[in-house]
Design a protein around this motif. Structure first.
Motif, PDB file in Angstrom:
ATOM      1  N   PHE A  63       0.808  -1.220   0.000  1.00  0.00           N
ATOM      2  CA  PHE A  63       0.000   0.000   0.000  1.00  0.00           C
ATOM      3  C   PHE A  63       0.839   1.268   0.000  1.00  0.00           C
ATOM      4  O   PHE A  63       0.311   2.354   0.201  1.00  0.00           O
ATOM      5  CB  PHE A  63      -0.961   0.006   1.194  1.00  0.00           C
ATOM      6  N   LEU A  64       2.107   1.108  -0.188  1.00  0.00           N
ATOM      7  CA  LEU A  64       2.997   2.256  -0.226  1.00  0.00           C
ATOM      8  C   LEU A  64       4.237   1.828  -1.000  1.00  0.00           C
ATOM      9  O   LEU A  64       4.771   0.742  -0.759  1.00  0.00           O
ATOM     10  CB  LEU A  64       3.369   2.645   1.216  1.00  0.00           C
ATOM     11  N   ALA A  65       4.675   2.697  -1.902  1.00  0.00           N
ATOM     12  CA  ALA A  65       5.874   2.367  -2.671  1.00  0.00           C
ATOM     13  C   ALA A  65       7.108   2.745  -1.862  1.00  0.00           C
ATOM     14  O   ALA A  65       7.148   3.840  -1.306  1.00  0.00           O
ATOM     15  CB  ALA A  65       5.873   3.137  -3.984  1.00  0.00           C
ATOM     16  N   TRP A  79       4.493  -4.002  -4.192  1.00  0.00           N
ATOM     17  CA  TRP A  79       3.905  -2.754  -4.714  1.00  0.00           C
ATOM     18  C   TRP A  79       3.335  -2.972  -6.112  1.00  0.00           C
ATOM     19  O   TRP A  79       3.987  -3.569  -6.958  1.00  0.00           O
ATOM     20  CB  TRP A  79       4.965  -1.653  -4.709  1.00  0.00           C
TER      21      TRP A  79
ATOM     22  N   PHE B 230      -2.560   3.072  -5.571  1.00  0.00           N
ATOM     23  CA  PHE B 230      -3.221   3.633  -4.386  1.00  0.00           C
ATOM     24  C   PHE B 230      -2.329   3.458  -3.157  1.00  0.00           C
ATOM     25  O   PHE B 230      -1.875   2.361  -2.842  1.00  0.00           O
ATOM     26  CB  PHE B 230      -4.560   2.932  -4.160  1.00  0.00           C
ATOM     27  N   SER B 231      -2.073   4.573  -2.460  1.00  0.00           N
ATOM     28  CA  SER B 231      -1.244   4.538  -1.255  1.00  0.00           C
ATOM     29  C   SER B 231      -2.104   4.837  -0.044  1.00  0.00           C
ATOM     30  O   SER B 231      -3.029   5.635  -0.108  1.00  0.00           O
ATOM     31  CB  SER B 231      -0.133   5.581  -1.331  1.00  0.00           C
ATOM     32  N   VAL B 232      -1.756   4.191   1.051  1.00  0.00           N
ATOM     33  CA  VAL B 232      -2.429   4.480   2.316  1.00  0.00           C
ATOM     34  C   VAL B 232      -1.469   5.283   3.164  1.00  0.00           C
ATOM     35  O   VAL B 232      -0.326   4.880   3.355  1.00  0.00           O
ATOM     36  CB  VAL B 232      -2.804   3.173   3.052  1.00  0.00           C
TER      37      VAL B 232
END
Lengths: 315, 237
Positions: A63-65, A79, B230-232
């Motif tokens: 949920f995050l690169a 990712w 999509f980033s959290v």
């Protein structure tokens, strides 16, 4: 590192690899060059609030690169790779659920979204695992925080993932629910799953996992067997602020004690550096009694988790 | 499209208090048409003022805005979107399911009252023309507003700016802006489908049809691309 657990029949085994992972937001570095490999068993991700645990978990969960480095599950990047969710289950810190669904509908939806061949059986099994069968037909917005958390765990486990990530899973749970969750994590780890949970509470990690990764200010501060790290924490120097009826007399007496490493005397009272918490707190009343000094105030001045973790960084 | 996501989306959407705002709008449209007819207002005035001025220019975009930004935007806001995203499903299927629900709900909510109101004004053929045109418009608006809800944190504000400033103001003053106005496509579709002379369209059928497809595809593609990355945000972000 805890010895690798043998694979239980039917349970999947996966490794989670972080290679030189950093994440920054503008000039703020949230995670700084973290390298670790997590294998089967339960691992605690320990660190004070704001240390970067959630950022790290989000990168593990895809949920995050990462700004730099790689997060891999069995060699596949997490990712922008939805396929990893066949192996991964996530219970994040935000406790949002579809309140309009019953617990059973929620878990069953997860099973169907995973494309499981027998979604009903998987749903029953997952709800049974978290002992929520009796409440499964109630709408989730009527659940307590702990019940919602357990249903979220059931939804994360419904496809039998090899890797389970949980962000602060004990938050808001009562002692009974906490015990139940700890027992569940133990069982999942014993089955050969790679279970990682984050916490800022030392005792939680102590009770659940033998292996711990300590994160302080975005860096991996300590890694390995919990007992070794706990020993480091227990034997670190402790600082106490003391006020008494005769500070000077007490200071002289304390200096003669083996439990004390140093004493500073000023107008606000004494600042005592003790080598060991338990030895000093047992010795102080005896010394004060012998000297006829009344201790009016005793405040451990560095008991915050941050100071414990800071000590670990320098240890 | 994924039926489980569509089912969750529909239940969430229809159970939300914001969706209740949808209910009075169709009734207002039919009510005002009935009042106009009661006062013997000319059909030309009712077509221009009520069917287009209220139905096409206000109710259709507003309903689509509420629904289109709600199907995914509310899940992003409250964090429940993570439950869908932690599944091995191509992001395009998630967006298509959301779009299908948004477009269906918006189309039904606007096409039915538009059919009733337009039929009262100019007969069944006019009613069918407006209903089908509104259904097509609902699809385009839904794709645009769904994309906005994934691309920005202020989808409702930006959507309102588009509807009020671009479509409501600019497209009636600056001719070229009508090429990117869903409202004008809907008027053209209604005109072609009904064959009515009560009102005139301002863009050609070719432009309206092509641009409607372009905007729908572009909105869907953008939303899918954004959802793939999509980033959290975490506690330390």
């Amino acid at each position: 590192m805890e010895p690798r657990k043998p694979r239980t029949k039917g349970s999947p085994v996966s490794d989670l690899d972080l290679r030189g992972v950093s994440r920054w937001y503008g000039n703020v570095v949230a995670v700084n060059d973290v390298t670790m490999t997590l294998g089967p068993g339960v691992t605690g991700l320990l660190g004070p609030n704001g240390a970067g645990k959630t950022t790290l978990l989000h990168m593990m969960a895809g949920f995050l690169a990462p700004s730099r480095g790689q997060v891999l599950i069995d060699g596949d990047a997490t990712w922008r790779n939805p396929a990893i969710y066949r192996k991964l289950g996530l219970v994040n810190e935000r406790e949002a659920v579809y309140g309009f669904l019953s617990g059973q509908e929620f878990v069953r939806a997860s099973a169907k979204l995973h494309g499981l061949p027998d979604a009903d059986a998987a749903t029953r099994r997952a709800i049974d695992l978290v002992e929520m069968t009796d409440a499964q037909d109630r709408r989730m917005d009527t659940y307590s925080k702990g019940m919602r958390q357990r249903m979220r765990v059931a939804a994360a486990l419904v496809h039998d993932p090899a890797v389970l990530l949980l962000d602060e899973p004990f938050n808001g749970m009562d002692p009974r629910q906490r015990m139940h969750m700890m027992d569940l994590l133990h069982r999942l780890g014993a089955q050969g799953r790679t279970v990682l949970f984050s916490s800022h509470i030392l005792e939680e990690v102590e009770q659940v996992s033998g292996t711990v990764q300590v994160i302080v200010a975005g860096r991996l501060a300590a890694s390995g067997d919990f007992r070794t790290i706990r020993r480091l924490m227990t034997h670190r120097p402790h600082v106490f602020a003391i006020r008494s009826s005769d500070d000077r007399r007490l200071a002289v007496a304390l200096m003669a004690s083996d439990a004390v490493a140093g004493v500073t005397l000023d107008k606000d009272g004494l600042t005592v550096h003790a080598g060991d918490y338990g030895t000093f707190t047992r010795a102080l009343p005896r010394i004060a009694l012998d000297e006829g000094v009344r201790v009016r105030q005793l405040i451990p001045s560095d008991e915050s988790l941050e100071s414990v973790f800071s000590y670990l960084v320098s240890a | 499209m994924n039926m489980t996501i569509a089912w969750i989306t529909a239940r969430g959407l229809l159970g939300r208090r914001r969706s209740w705002l949808l209910l009075p709008m169709p009734l207002i449209l039919i009510g005002i048409t009935a009042i106009g007819l009661g006062f013997d207002a000319p059909a030309v005035d009712l077509a221009d003022g009520v069917l287009i001025g209220l139905g096409v220019a206000v109710i259709l975009p507003l309903v689509s805005l509420i629904v289109g930004t709600g199907v995914l935007g509310s899940e992003i806001d409250d964090g429940t979107v993570v439950h869908i995203l932690t599944k091995p499903i191509p992001r395009s299927r998630i967006i298509l399911a959301k779009l299908a629900v948004a477009a269906t709900v918006s189309a039904v909510t606007t096409a039915v009252p538009m059919f009733v109101a337009a039929a009262m004004v100019g007969g069944v053929k006019l009613g069918l023309g407006f209903a089908l045109a509104c259904a097509a418009g609902a699809v385009v608006y839904s794709a645009l507003f769904l994309a906005l809800s994934v691309l920005t944190r202020r989808p409702v504000l930006l959507g309102l700016l588009y509807v009020v400033i671009w479509e409501g103001l600019l497209s009636n003053v600056v001719m070229g802006t009508r090429t990117v106005s869903v409202q004008h496509y809907v008027i053209e579709f209604a005109s072609e489908l009904s064959g009515s002379t009560l009102f005139t369209a301002t863009v050609s059928l070719g432009v309206a049809a092509a641009m409607a497809v372009v905007l729908t595809v572009a909105g869907t593609w953008l939303a899918t691309q954004r959802l793939r990355s999509f980033s959290v945000a975490g506690e330390t972000s």
